[in-house]
Design a protein around this motif. Sequence first.
Motif, PDB file in Angstrom:
ATOM      1  N   ILE A 146      26.286  27.747  40.483  1.00 48.72           N
ATOM      2  CA  ILE A 146      25.439  27.025  41.439  1.00 48.72           C
ATOM      3  C   ILE A 146      26.350  26.479  42.526  1.00 48.72           C
ATOM      4  O   ILE A 146      27.092  25.515  42.300  1.00 48.72           O
ATOM      5  CB  ILE A 146      24.661  25.897  40.751  1.00 48.72           C
ATOM      6  CG1 ILE A 146      23.800  26.479  39.625  1.00 48.72           C
ATOM      7  CG2 ILE A 146      23.800  25.145  41.750  1.00 48.72           C
ATOM      8  CD1 ILE A 146      23.086  25.441  38.795  1.00 48.72           C
ATOM      9  N   PRO A 147      26.348  27.053  43.732  1.00 48.93           N
ATOM     10  CA  PRO A 147      27.297  26.660  44.780  1.00 48.93           C
ATOM     11  C   PRO A 147      27.226  25.181  45.156  1.00 48.93           C
ATOM     12  O   PRO A 147      28.265  24.563  45.417  1.00 48.93           O
ATOM     13  CB  PRO A 147      26.896  27.553  45.967  1.00 48.93           C
ATOM     14  CG  PRO A 147      26.231  28.732  45.348  1.00 48.93           C
ATOM     15  CD  PRO A 147      25.511  28.202  44.155  1.00 48.93           C
ATOM     16  N   GLY A 148      26.024  24.610  45.195  1.00 51.84           N
ATOM     17  CA  GLY A 148      25.912  23.215  45.589  1.00 51.84           C
ATOM     18  C   GLY A 148      26.629  22.270  44.655  1.00 51.84           C
ATOM     19  O   GLY A 148      27.013  21.167  45.052  1.00 51.84           O
ATOM     20  N   TYR A 149      26.827  22.695  43.418  1.00 52.69           N
ATOM     21  CA  TYR A 149      27.469  21.858  42.407  1.00 52.69           C
ATOM     22  C   TYR A 149      28.866  22.336  42.039  1.00 52.69           C
ATOM     23  O   TYR A 149      29.577  21.660  41.305  1.00 52.69           O
ATOM     24  CB  TYR A 149      26.606  21.810  41.147  1.00 52.69           C
ATOM     25  CG  TYR A 149      25.357  21.013  41.369  1.00 52.69           C
ATOM     26  CD1 TYR A 149      25.286  19.684  41.021  1.00 52.69           C
ATOM     27  CD2 TYR A 149      24.249  21.600  41.966  1.00 52.69           C
ATOM     28  CE1 TYR A 149      24.140  18.946  41.247  1.00 52.69           C
ATOM     29  CE2 TYR A 149      23.104  20.874  42.192  1.00 52.69           C
ATOM     30  CZ  TYR A 149      23.053  19.542  41.834  1.00 52.69           C
ATOM     31  OH  TYR A 149      21.919  18.818  42.074  1.00 52.69           O
ATOM     32  N   ALA A 150      29.233  23.510  42.488  1.00 52.04           N
ATOM     33  CA  ALA A 150      30.554  24.088  42.206  1.00 52.04           C
ATOM     34  C   ALA A 150      30.780  24.269  40.711  1.00 52.04           C
ATOM     35  O   ALA A 150      31.920  24.195  40.237  1.00 52.04           O
ATOM     36  CB  ALA A 150      31.664  23.235  42.819  1.00 52.04           C
ATOM     37  N   VAL A 151      29.716  24.513  39.960  1.00 48.84           N
ATOM     38  CA  VAL A 151      29.825  24.729  38.511  1.00 48.84           C
ATOM     39  C   VAL A 151      28.854  25.829  38.103  1.00 48.84           C
ATOM     40  O   VAL A 151      27.895  26.131  38.802  1.00 48.84           O
ATOM     41  CB  VAL A 151      29.498  23.451  37.702  1.00 48.84           C
ATOM     42  CG1 VAL A 151      30.453  22.331  38.030  1.00 48.84           C
ATOM     43  CG2 VAL A 151      28.060  23.042  37.903  1.00 48.84           C
ATOM     44  N   CYS A 152      29.120  26.395  36.928  1.00 49.00           N
ATOM     45  CA  CYS A 152      28.147  27.264  36.283  1.00 49.00           C
ATOM     46  C   CYS A 152      27.295  26.402  35.368  1.00 49.00           C
ATOM     47  O   CYS A 152      27.817  25.603  34.589  1.00 49.00           O
ATOM     48  CB  CYS A 152      28.854  28.346  35.462  1.00 49.00           C
ATOM     49  SG  CYS A 152      29.621  29.645  36.446  1.00 49.00           S
ATOM     50  N   SER A 153      25.987  26.572  35.459  1.00 51.03           N
ATOM     51  CA  SER A 153      25.082  25.793  34.626  1.00 51.03           C
ATOM     52  C   SER A 153      23.865  26.639  34.288  1.00 51.03           C
ATOM     53  O   SER A 153      23.773  27.807  34.673  1.00 51.03           O
ATOM     54  CB  SER A 153      24.665  24.500  35.338  1.00 51.03           C
ATOM     55  OG  SER A 153      23.974  23.646  34.455  1.00 51.03           O
TER      56      SER A 153
END
Length: 374
Positions: A194-201
Amino acid sequence: MIREALGTNSVLNTRQRPGIVRTFIEGAGKMSSSQPSLQLPHRSLVVVIIETTLCLAMNMISITGNTLVCLAVYKNSKLRSTTNLYIVALAASDLLCAAVEMPLTSAVLITGKWDFGDALCELQGFVDVFVTNVTPAIIGLTAFNRYMRIVKTHHYNKIFSPRRSKIWLSVGWISLAFYVIVARVTNWDKFEFIPGYAVCSVVFTTVEKRMEHYCVVWALFLVLPISIAFFSCYKITQKVNQHKVDVAPSLEVNANNRAGRGLSVQDINVCRVLSYVVAGLLFCWVPMWAFIFWKRFSPVSCPREIQQSAIFLLFLSSTINPFIYAATNRKFRDEFYKMLCWWKVGRLAPEVDPVAAIRNADNEGMEHRDESIV
């Protein structure tokens, strides 16, 4: 789990869902079959430096602090109480976040893209969901442990014996991990960057699955434990206040003397630590969830800085607990000092008064004689 609401991949006919349901679906974002972006939005050099520095700093502090907590309990037998078992479990979950999720996020913030493959994305997504849900569960269980010890003293050993305390904790960890794994294996959900969060979720293929997931996970691992924590803290505060009124004269004579109600200075201090831990959780999670809801119901107006702040608040909640223990618990503070300033402790050791050391050991033993050693 806290980024689940941001997944954007489904095809739904929102015309057939008027009112609140349609608003929820539209706010959650239209799902599409296109591949998710692996690139972060454009950022200035100053933003890159600030975000990277904050993430790396929290990463290093969290690893150091939570490792010190685990080592302190391991090295000092007086810290191996039933309550501290849950503190170690909380430190372990924070270490999991610091060892897996934070380093990958730091690397993404530096490079500006996800470049670590599907396997690491699956791992980070699992850790993200697991840590987000297990943290309030552990805090709720810890608060209930203190409630039984302070308010329902006669039933404490039946429910929270050393063996049963470990069983309660193991059941919580295993059940949550089992749910996350089964949901992923059966394609109930999936992990994406998820680019907005800079994490995979975690993201969901349909809004219906997302709603069902929230009903299960939020109810069992968020709403229920937080409600138990609030109820327990309220009842404990009432009990402690009444205790102070009833036994104030005897406490002035001997701070370690037990009153008729079975409450000790150690009990009161542990409850104070718990109250600060709960306050720290709320300090991080209330604005975090506010940002999540903003993104869900108004994704267009939610800037990227708000989305990234939600992740940083999650990381902050995994960083601050060791500082709370050091500030409110003398035994943790002493152990931290011994490990961080070992050269000073070794130099000063011969100057310690042996009589004073024996007296302090006796006093500490009186404070801890009520605790079940694990």
